[in-house]
Design a protein around this motif. Structure first.
Motif, PDB file in Angstrom:
ATOM      1  N   ASN A 195       0.833  -1.207   0.000  1.00  0.00           N
ATOM      2  CA  ASN A 195       0.000   0.000   0.000  1.00  0.00           C
ATOM      3  C   ASN A 195       0.866   1.255   0.000  1.00  0.00           C
ATOM      4  O   ASN A 195       0.364   2.364   0.145  1.00  0.00           O
ATOM      5  N   ASP A 196       2.164   1.054  -0.180  1.00  0.00           N
ATOM      6  CA  ASP A 196       3.120   2.154  -0.189  1.00  0.00           C
ATOM      7  C   ASP A 196       4.242   1.776  -1.149  1.00  0.00           C
ATOM      8  O   ASP A 196       4.609   0.598  -1.239  1.00  0.00           O
ATOM      9  N   ILE A 227      -0.850   9.177  -3.119  1.00  0.00           N
ATOM     10  CA  ILE A 227      -0.475   9.590  -4.468  1.00  0.00           C
ATOM     11  C   ILE A 227      -1.723   9.785  -5.328  1.00  0.00           C
ATOM     12  O   ILE A 227      -1.824  10.741  -6.105  1.00  0.00           O
ATOM     13  N   GLY A 228      -2.703   8.886  -5.142  1.00  0.00           N
ATOM     14  CA  GLY A 228      -3.951   9.030  -5.886  1.00  0.00           C
ATOM     15  C   GLY A 228      -4.679  10.315  -5.538  1.00  0.00           C
ATOM     16  O   GLY A 228      -5.245  10.980  -6.415  1.00  0.00           O
ATOM     17  N   VAL A 250      -2.022  -3.787 -10.392  1.00  0.00           N
ATOM     18  CA  VAL A 250      -3.473  -3.564 -10.313  1.00  0.00           C
ATOM     19  C   VAL A 250      -3.803  -2.626  -9.157  1.00  0.00           C
ATOM     20  O   VAL A 250      -4.589  -1.675  -9.304  1.00  0.00           O
ATOM     21  N   LEU A 251      -3.213  -2.883  -7.985  1.00  0.00           N
ATOM     22  CA  LEU A 251      -3.499  -2.044  -6.821  1.00  0.00           C
ATOM     23  C   LEU A 251      -3.015  -0.611  -7.031  1.00  0.00           C
ATOM     24  O   LEU A 251      -3.675   0.347  -6.609  1.00  0.00           O
ATOM     25  N   ARG A 254      -5.727   2.494  -7.461  1.00  0.00           N
ATOM     26  CA  ARG A 254      -5.802   3.356  -6.285  1.00  0.00           C
ATOM     27  C   ARG A 254      -4.967   4.631  -6.413  1.00  0.00           C
ATOM     28  O   ARG A 254      -5.332   5.666  -5.859  1.00  0.00           O
ATOM     29  N   ALA A 255      -3.842   4.571  -7.114  1.00  0.00           N
ATOM     30  CA  ALA A 255      -2.988   5.755  -7.237  1.00  0.00           C
ATOM     31  C   ALA A 255      -3.334   6.604  -8.449  1.00  0.00           C
ATOM     32  O   ALA A 255      -2.958   7.767  -8.512  1.00  0.00           O
TER      33      ALA A 255
END
Length: 488
Positions: free
Chosen positions: A123-124, A189-190, A251-252, A256-257
């Protein structure tokens, strides 16, 4: 801070990492013990059980927001562990047969799997780097396992140099994104996404780093030589588990970003890369005579098919990619497993396609399961490969990427040539001289039969193997709606 809750959230990764350390200790006390195999297999199975349990949960964060668990991350962990577990089942017999069995391989495999699980739940961008490097360093060593042969040393060196090169792109992209947004958190970031040059350059370099890892054209140069020089069952692990982990992280990040408004800017870039990857991978595979190189270029083409779903840039497209990774993992591990069986036989280099002549009747079970895997890789119904391709192409059509979907279908149709070419040699060519094949162990043969059954079953009944989704996956037509719950 709830450290116990964080550990529980990342329990599959913790289990594999701890098991890796245990395997090192056991191997140091008792060299080449069968115990290392069973510790590895049981730990991966336990981690897989916990991943199954997490499938019904919503996506949530752990370790101060550095990792996510549940949802798409849990599904990705399941795919990675399925690939790793089946590769372990076929590696013990194969590595002993080629006289390159080292107990440390299982420790490397467990540590690499822990890195993949970290990557799939990142997630980072810092977590992305940690997971990616943990995975890659172990794979560099595994690629050079056959160090007494020129191809083994070449594959390790080439993989290391180009892998380090791609990591530089990823780190530079991370630095630029931090400079543009002030954070390395993917959701952060998103939230701060913009059209400024610094942000666009950061995303571009980040994507280049990922394209290297998934062997997308024109960043694929390392793939054929590395796959050919690496022990075949470990090649299967590289081609499936590591590629699945990287795609899941991508994909994540994309979902998300890069919000929809910003993400559409990258649709054309991913579309072009997908087209080049599908076309180049299939065309070069047609002229190969080494079966491992055929499957290597085939894996490049399959990366292109997965990129079609990413190019769609929608939840349906991302979900289609997740299912495609599951389909690709079970059929590709099986195909490499059969090649590894033939390769173990002495006398001829059975990775050369002409040396497979007439072997389809020597061990009928192995030839039949190989046929199932090849048909599935070609996308022929009713096998899981067809279902996976159907969903990624359907997602592209739904996003009005008609040309991309048509090119994908044509590229898939062209792949039938080189997959069936292998079967022609197995069944319709006479062996130049008598060849005796050894009987595979029950575990080896059983693993390949189970993979073949899964390939057939999930083509006829395309349901995800999770109780949490069984109630809503009632029919073929409502699959896309059900898969939407995997992505937040």
């Amino acid at each position: 801070m709830d450290y116990l809750g964080d550990i529980q959230a990342f329990l599959p990764g913790v289990i594999t990492a701890v098991a890796g350390m245990v395997v090192i200790v056991v191997e140091s006390l008792k060299k080449e013990s069968q115990l290392t195999f069973w510790i590895t297999a049981l730990s991966l199975f336990a981690a897989l059980i916990f991943s199954f349990q997490a499938l019904g949960t919503d996506l949530d964060t752990a370790f101060s927001g550095m990792l996510v668990h549940g949802g798409a991350a849990a599904f990705g962990s399941m795919v990675i562990l399925v690939g790793a577990l089946f590769c372990v089942f076929i590696s013990d017999d194969y590595l002993r047969g080629i006289d390159h069995y080292y107990g440390e391989i299982y420790a490397l495999l467990l540590f690499a799997t822990a890195g993949m699980l970290t990557l799939a739940g990142a997630n980072d961008l810092i977590t992305v780097f940690i997971g990616l490097e943990t995975m890659s360093i172990c794979l560099y060593v595994m690629a050079g396992l056959i160090k007494d042969q020129k191809t083994g040393a070449e594959s390790a060196l080439k993989y290391f140099l180009l892998g380090a090169f791609s990591t530089g792109f990823l780190l530079y992209g991370t630095a630029l994104l931090y400079g543009a947004t002030g954070t390395t958190s993917i959701p952060g970031i998103g939230a701060a996404a913009s059209t400024e040059l610094l942000f666009l350059a950061g995303v571009g370099l980040l994507l280049v780093g990922f394209f290297f890892k998934v062997s997308a054209v024109p960043f694929h140069m390392w793939t054929p030589d590395v796959y050919q020089g690496t022990p075949t069952t470990l090649t299967a692990y590289m081609a499936t588990a590591s590629k699945a982990a990287t795609f899941i992280a991508l994909v994540l990040i994309l979902s998300r970003a890069l919000p929809e408004g910003e993400g559409t800017q990258w649709q054309n870039v991913i579309t072009i890369i997908a087209i080049l990857t599908m076309i180049f991978g299939n065309i070069i595979a047609m002229v190969q005579d080494n079966v491992k190189r055929i499957l290597a270029y085939s894996s490049i083409a399959h990366a292109g098919y997965a990129l079609v779903g990413l190019a769609a840039g929608t939840a349906v497209g991302y979900n289609a990619v997740l299912y495609y990774l599951f389909a690709y993992t079970i059929m590709n591990v099986g195909a490499f497993g059969v090649i590894a069986y033939y390769e173990r036989n002495k006398g001829l280099d059975f990775t050369e396609i002409q040396n497979l002549s007439g072997l389809g009747y020597k061990q009928p079970v192995m030839a039949v399961v190989m046929s199932i895997f090849l048909f599935s890789l070609a996308g022929i119904p009713p096998l899981v490969g067809f279902v996976g391709k159907y969903y990624v192409f359907a997602a592209a059509i739904q996003s009005d990427l008609i040309v991309l979907a048509v090119i994908g279908v044509l590229a898939s149709a062209a792949s039938v040539y080189y997959y069936l070419r292998i079967m022609v040699y197995l069944y319709f060519r006479e062996a130049p001289k008598p060849v005796e094949l050894f009987s595979p162990t029950l575990m080896y043969k059983g693993t390949l039969v189970i993979l073949a059954i899964l390939t057939l079953y999930y083509g006829i009944e395309p349901l995800l193997p999770t109780n949490a989704l069984m109630d809503i996956l009632d029919s073929y037509s409502n699959y896309q709606t059900a898969m939407s719950s995997l992505i937040p």
